[in-house]
Design a protein around this motif. Structure first.
Motif, PDB file in Angstrom:
ATOM      1  N   VAL A  23       5.630  -9.517   2.642  1.00 22.12           N
ATOM      2  CA  VAL A  23       6.184  -9.865   3.956  1.00 22.12           C
ATOM      3  C   VAL A  23       7.710  -9.789   3.941  1.00 22.12           C
ATOM      4  N   THR A  24       8.320 -10.199   2.842  1.00 21.60           N
ATOM      5  CA  THR A  24       9.774 -10.061   2.716  1.00 21.60           C
ATOM      6  C   THR A  24      10.168  -8.585   2.801  1.00 21.60           C
ATOM      7  N   SER A  25       9.424  -7.736   2.113  1.00 21.81           N
ATOM      8  CA  SER A  25       9.701  -6.291   2.158  1.00 21.81           C
ATOM      9  C   SER A  25       9.479  -5.726   3.557  1.00 21.81           C
ATOM     10  N   PHE A  26       8.483  -6.243   4.244  1.00 22.26           N
ATOM     11  CA  PHE A  26       8.238  -5.794   5.623  1.00 22.26           C
ATOM     12  C   PHE A  26       9.488  -6.026   6.472  1.00 22.26           C
ATOM     13  N   TYR A  27      10.031  -7.248   6.423  1.00 20.80           N
ATOM     14  CA  TYR A  27      11.218  -7.541   7.232  1.00 20.80           C
ATOM     15  C   TYR A  27      12.426  -6.731   6.768  1.00 20.80           C
ATOM     16  N   CYS A  95       5.038  -1.383  13.755  1.00 18.15           N
ATOM     17  CA  CYS A  95       3.953  -0.648  13.105  1.00 18.15           C
ATOM     18  C   CYS A  95       4.514   0.260  12.019  1.00 18.15           C
ATOM     19  N   ASP A  96       5.589   0.953  12.324  1.00 15.34           N
ATOM     20  CA  ASP A  96       6.213   1.838  11.337  1.00 15.34           C
ATOM     21  C   ASP A  96       6.635   1.061  10.094  1.00 15.34           C
ATOM     22  N   ALA A  97       7.264  -0.089  10.289  1.00 11.18           N
ATOM     23  CA  ALA A  97       7.697  -0.911   9.150  1.00 11.18           C
ATOM     24  C   ALA A  97       6.497  -1.409   8.353  1.00 11.18           C
ATOM     25  N   LEU A  98       5.433  -1.761   9.045  1.00  4.34           N
ATOM     26  CA  LEU A  98       4.218  -2.214   8.365  1.00  4.34           C
ATOM     27  C   LEU A  98       3.622  -1.095   7.522  1.00  4.34           C
ATOM     28  N   LEU A  99       3.545   0.093   8.081  1.00  4.65           N
ATOM     29  CA  LEU A  99       2.966   1.228   7.345  1.00  4.65           C
ATOM     30  C   LEU A  99       3.799   1.597   6.124  1.00  4.65           C
ATOM     31  N   ILE A 100       5.111   1.575   6.264  1.00  8.82           N
ATOM     32  CA  ILE A 100       5.990   1.870   5.126  1.00  8.82           C
ATOM     33  C   ILE A 100       5.778   0.837   4.020  1.00  8.82           C
ATOM     34  N   THR A 101       5.696  -0.422   4.419  1.00  6.41           N
ATOM     35  CA  THR A 101       5.523  -1.499   3.443  1.00  6.41           C
ATOM     36  C   THR A 101       4.157  -1.406   2.775  1.00  6.41           C
ATOM     37  N   LEU A 102       3.137  -1.128   3.558  1.00  4.67           N
ATOM     38  CA  LEU A 102       1.799  -0.961   2.980  1.00  4.67           C
ATOM     39  C   LEU A 102       1.774   0.178   1.969  1.00  4.67           C
ATOM     40  N   GLU A 103       2.368   1.291   2.337  1.00  4.38           N
ATOM     41  CA  GLU A 103       2.397   2.435   1.433  1.00  4.38           C
ATOM     42  C   GLU A 103       3.130   2.091   0.135  1.00  4.38           C
ATOM     43  N   ASP A 104       4.249   1.380   0.255  1.00  3.50           N
ATOM     44  CA  ASP A 104       5.002   0.962  -0.929  1.00  3.50           C
ATOM     45  C   ASP A 104       4.157   0.081  -1.853  1.00  3.50           C
ATOM     46  N   TYR A 105       3.463  -0.868  -1.266  1.00  2.00           N
ATOM     47  CA  TYR A 105       2.727  -1.850  -2.070  1.00  2.00           C
ATOM     48  C   TYR A 105       1.378  -1.335  -2.564  1.00  2.00           C
ATOM     49  N   LEU A 106       0.774  -0.454  -1.816  1.00  3.99           N
ATOM     50  CA  LEU A 106      -0.538   0.049  -2.228  1.00  3.99           C
ATOM     51  C   LEU A 106      -0.425   1.278  -3.133  1.00  3.99           C
ATOM     52  N   ASP A 107       0.712   1.921  -3.107  1.00  8.26           N
ATOM     53  CA  ASP A 107       1.036   3.016  -4.006  1.00  8.26           C
ATOM     54  C   ASP A 107      -0.129   4.012  -4.127  1.00  8.26           C
ATOM     55  N   SER A 108      -0.736   4.124  -5.269  1.00  7.97           N
ATOM     56  CA  SER A 108      -1.790   5.127  -5.496  1.00  7.97           C
ATOM     57  C   SER A 108      -3.084   4.817  -4.740  1.00  7.97           C
ATOM     58  N   HIS A 109      -3.227   3.600  -4.252  1.00  6.42           N
ATOM     59  CA  HIS A 109      -4.412   3.228  -3.473  1.00  6.42           C
ATOM     60  C   HIS A 109      -4.305   3.677  -2.013  1.00  6.42           C
ATOM     61  N   TRP A 110      -3.092   4.006  -1.583  1.00  6.80           N
ATOM     62  CA  TRP A 110      -2.824   4.372  -0.186  1.00  6.80           C
ATOM     63  C   TRP A 110      -3.380   5.767   0.089  1.00  6.80           C
ATOM     64  N   THR A 111      -4.176   5.879   1.142  1.00 10.10           N
ATOM     65  CA  THR A 111      -4.750   7.162   1.542  1.00 10.10           C
ATOM     66  C   THR A 111      -4.518   7.369   3.032  1.00 10.10           C
ATOM     67  N   GLU A 112      -4.711   8.597   3.485  1.00 13.29           N
ATOM     68  CA  GLU A 112      -4.589   8.887   4.921  1.00 13.29           C
ATOM     69  C   GLU A 112      -5.643   8.108   5.719  1.00 13.29           C
ATOM     70  N   GLU A 113      -6.832   7.974   5.144  1.00  8.22           N
ATOM     71  CA  GLU A 113      -7.891   7.219   5.821  1.00  8.22           C
ATOM     72  C   GLU A 113      -7.515   5.745   5.960  1.00  8.22           C
TER      73      GLU A 113
END
Length: 147
Positions: A23-27, A95-113
């Motif tokens: 959440v800190t990274s999100f902000y 939404c954009d900030a959330l997606l960037i943060t999710l991608e950062d934190y999920l790293d190799s788990h992050w998929t287009e789906e």
């Protein structure tokens, strides 16, 4: 739109052990991309704000497949954003900030789906929040004409 709840649950469970950091990274991502939003949080206790965001995410994801259970809560949340001075066109930036943060934190788990599942969930949540937002805006406009 069919929201892929399992993908949301799986990804959120991966983040949960580091949720405060997330959440800190999100902000940080939000304010980096949109420094103009900082003004809305100047008088905000960010520790409390982060707790509220964690609670809102948890509640929304827990009940995303049952919007009737959280519709009132999300509409009230949208209505409160009118009082904060938020505009409807700010929602995509969050939404954009959330997606960037999710991608950062999920790293190799992050998929287009997974990305699409989060976009679909965000859009469903935003739709309800914007209903409350618009209702509150109309009330505010109506009462400002009476004064």
């Amino acid at each position: 739109m069919s929201i892929k709840v399992e993908l949301l649950d799986n990804s959120f469970n991966l983040i949960r052990p580091r949720i405060e950091e997330f959440v800190t990274s999100f902000y940080e991502n939000l304010f980096s991309a949109h420094p103009e939003f900082k003004v809305f949080f100047m008088k905000t206790d960010m520790v409390e704000q982060k707790k509220m965001l964690i609670g809102a995410l948890t509640l929304a994801l827990k009940n995303i497949h049952k919007p009737e259970l959280i519709a009132t809560t999300l509409k009230r949340l949208g209505a409160r954003h009118v009082k904060y001075g938020a505009e409807a066109d700010y929602y995509p930036s969050f939404c954009d900030a959330l997606l960037i943060t999710l991608e950062d934190y999920l790293d190799s788990h992050w998929t287009e789906e997974m990305k699409q599942a989060w976009i679909d969930a965000y859009n469903a949540i935003t739709q309800l929040m914007l209903e409350g937002y618009e209702e509150e805006r109309k009330k505010k406009a109506f009462y400002s004409h009476i004064k």
